[in-house]
Scaffold this motif. Sequence first.
Motif, PDB file in Angstrom:
ATOM      1  N   THR A 129     -34.816   6.849   2.414  1.00 33.57           N
ATOM      2  CA  THR A 129     -34.445   6.044   1.246  1.00 33.57           C
ATOM      3  C   THR A 129     -35.665   5.334   0.676  1.00 33.57           C
ATOM      4  O   THR A 129     -35.919   5.345  -0.527  1.00 33.57           O
ATOM      5  CB  THR A 129     -33.378   5.001   1.637  1.00 33.57           C
ATOM      6  OG1 THR A 129     -32.158   5.682   1.967  1.00 33.57           O
ATOM      7  CG2 THR A 129     -33.105   4.029   0.497  1.00 33.57           C
ATOM      8  N   ASP A 130     -36.453   4.713   1.544  1.00 29.54           N
ATOM      9  CA  ASP A 130     -37.633   3.976   1.112  1.00 29.54           C
ATOM     10  C   ASP A 130     -38.653   4.884   0.429  1.00 29.54           C
ATOM     11  O   ASP A 130     -39.337   4.467  -0.523  1.00 29.54           O
ATOM     12  CB  ASP A 130     -38.304   3.293   2.312  1.00 29.54           C
ATOM     13  CG  ASP A 130     -37.425   2.214   2.930  1.00 29.54           C
ATOM     14  OD1 ASP A 130     -36.532   1.711   2.239  1.00 29.54           O
ATOM     15  OD2 ASP A 130     -37.638   1.890   4.111  1.00 29.54           O
ATOM     16  N   LEU A 131     -38.763   6.118   0.912  1.00 28.98           N
ATOM     17  CA  LEU A 131     -39.819   7.013   0.433  1.00 28.98           C
ATOM     18  C   LEU A 131     -39.433   7.800  -0.817  1.00 28.98           C
ATOM     19  O   LEU A 131     -40.300   8.459  -1.412  1.00 28.98           O
ATOM     20  CB  LEU A 131     -40.212   7.982   1.559  1.00 28.98           C
ATOM     21  CG  LEU A 131     -40.892   7.336   2.779  1.00 28.98           C
ATOM     22  CD1 LEU A 131     -41.033   8.347   3.902  1.00 28.98           C
ATOM     23  CD2 LEU A 131     -42.252   6.755   2.398  1.00 28.98           C
ATOM     24  N   SER A 132     -38.173   7.729  -1.220  1.00 24.97           N
ATOM     25  CA  SER A 132     -37.734   8.448  -2.436  1.00 24.97           C
ATOM     26  C   SER A 132     -38.132   7.635  -3.662  1.00 24.97           C
ATOM     27  O   SER A 132     -37.305   7.006  -4.316  1.00 24.97           O
ATOM     28  CB  SER A 132     -36.214   8.661  -2.392  1.00 24.97           C
ATOM     29  OG  SER A 132     -35.843   9.418  -1.280  1.00 24.97           O
ATOM     30  N   SER A 184     -36.619  -6.916   2.798  1.00 23.39           N
ATOM     31  CA  SER A 184     -37.174  -5.574   2.756  1.00 23.39           C
ATOM     32  C   SER A 184     -36.315  -4.670   1.871  1.00 23.39           C
ATOM     33  O   SER A 184     -36.046  -5.018   0.715  1.00 23.39           O
ATOM     34  CB  SER A 184     -37.290  -5.040   4.192  1.00 23.39           C
ATOM     35  OG  SER A 184     -38.066  -3.875   4.257  1.00 23.39           O
ATOM     36  N   LEU A 185     -35.887  -3.523   2.379  1.00 23.06           N
ATOM     37  CA  LEU A 185     -34.955  -2.670   1.637  1.00 23.06           C
ATOM     38  C   LEU A 185     -33.743  -3.470   1.182  1.00 23.06           C
ATOM     39  O   LEU A 185     -33.223  -3.271   0.078  1.00 23.06           O
ATOM     40  CB  LEU A 185     -34.522  -1.490   2.519  1.00 23.06           C
ATOM     41  CG  LEU A 185     -33.312  -0.666   2.069  1.00 23.06           C
ATOM     42  CD1 LEU A 185     -33.571  -0.004   0.726  1.00 23.06           C
ATOM     43  CD2 LEU A 185     -32.957   0.372   3.130  1.00 23.06           C
ATOM     44  N   GLY A 186     -33.284  -4.396   2.034  1.00 26.81           N
ATOM     45  CA  GLY A 186     -32.162  -5.255   1.665  1.00 26.81           C
ATOM     46  C   GLY A 186     -32.455  -6.103   0.445  1.00 26.81           C
ATOM     47  O   GLY A 186     -31.556  -6.427  -0.340  1.00 26.81           O
ATOM     48  N   GLY A 187     -33.730  -6.488   0.252  1.00 29.55           N
ATOM     49  CA  GLY A 187     -34.111  -7.232  -0.934  1.00 29.55           C
ATOM     50  C   GLY A 187     -33.981  -6.387  -2.188  1.00 29.55           C
ATOM     51  O   GLY A 187     -33.558  -6.873  -3.245  1.00 29.55           O
ATOM     52  N   ALA A 188     -34.358  -5.118  -2.088  1.00 26.56           N
ATOM     53  CA  ALA A 188     -34.204  -4.201  -3.220  1.00 26.56           C
ATOM     54  C   ALA A 188     -32.724  -4.002  -3.553  1.00 26.56           C
ATOM     55  O   ALA A 188     -32.327  -4.015  -4.735  1.00 26.56           O
ATOM     56  CB  ALA A 188     -34.854  -2.860  -2.890  1.00 26.56           C
ATOM     57  N   GLY A 241     -32.006  -4.704   5.565  1.00 30.67           N
ATOM     58  CA  GLY A 241     -33.243  -3.967   5.347  1.00 30.67           C
ATOM     59  C   GLY A 241     -33.320  -2.715   6.211  1.00 30.67           C
ATOM     60  O   GLY A 241     -32.342  -2.294   6.839  1.00 30.67           O
ATOM     61  N   THR A 242     -34.506  -2.145   6.257  1.00 23.77           N
ATOM     62  CA  THR A 242     -34.732  -0.901   6.988  1.00 23.77           C
ATOM     63  C   THR A 242     -34.697  -1.136   8.499  1.00 23.77           C
ATOM     64  O   THR A 242     -35.411  -1.994   9.017  1.00 23.77           O
ATOM     65  CB  THR A 242     -36.099  -0.299   6.611  1.00 23.77           C
ATOM     66  OG1 THR A 242     -36.109  -0.034   5.206  1.00 23.77           O
ATOM     67  CG2 THR A 242     -36.364   0.988   7.373  1.00 23.77           C
TER      68      THR A 242
END
Length: 288
Positions: A102-105, A156-160, A91-92
């Motif tokens: 990356t998260d905000l794009s 988190s990001l890793g889940g996506a 994740g982040t």
Amino acid sequence: MKTYQIIFLLLSTISLSVSSFQYDVEVAEKLSAYSLASYCSHSNLKNWSCGKTCERVEPLKDVKTFENEKEIFYMIGYSQKDDAIVIATRGTIPWSIKNWLTDLSASKIDYQNCKKCQVHLGFYQAFQSIVDSLKIEFIKMRKQYQNSKIYITGHSLGGALATLLIPEIYKLNNNMPIDVFITQGSPRVGNQQFSSWFEQNNNFSKISARITLNKDPVVQLPAYSFPFSFKHIGNEVFYKDVSNKFEFIQCLKPEDQSCSFGVYFATNIADHQSYFGFGWGTELLFCR
């Protein structure tokens, strides 16, 4: 038995079948521990010496880690106890500006695997930056452990990233469902068509769970409402708190008011860092 009793039992059975799915708490906790371990440094993971974080689960053999210039990271290894190849996408990292960018794009990009599907641009670009390397490592490990199970996880990001990864591993697995796919605190990844495609393919796995916790704000992002119009995948396991890992609500369909979609004012970042009672926010500082 009277006719109305038979009808009631049939309706009850149908209701149960559409509101729940197979979920294994112990496996979910174990994969969550591997997700947390993926935040640790390369060197600590190679030796499986990241303190409490690594001690929580059995060591992985033949661990391979990868991090690119975008600071997107994954680990892959073999669990001898479970006879399983474990893939965890990180994740982040809180201090990583590249991860936050990356998260905000949050604009969308066409996703070629299904008709009219679109996904989060930042997540997709991050995924594309690691997928070739990850496929190579998976193929190598699959040759070494040919009959092993396959576990995929991420927080988190890793889940996506894990959500985008599972269809690719499914293909490499001869279009056979993988064994377990579990994420923790994942944001929304794609549009309505993407969510429906996952549902049609049973999340590409035998056991799957998108675990959410109380007022975790990350699971409410990107927004469901117009003009963003993102939608979660299904098989949600919603925890009100972490005091009892066996007390949860299962929501087969995405965006169910009985689960995280029904939470208003989801602003507690501590919930994002508390899955299964682990210290996600602090442990990563001591295993770097």
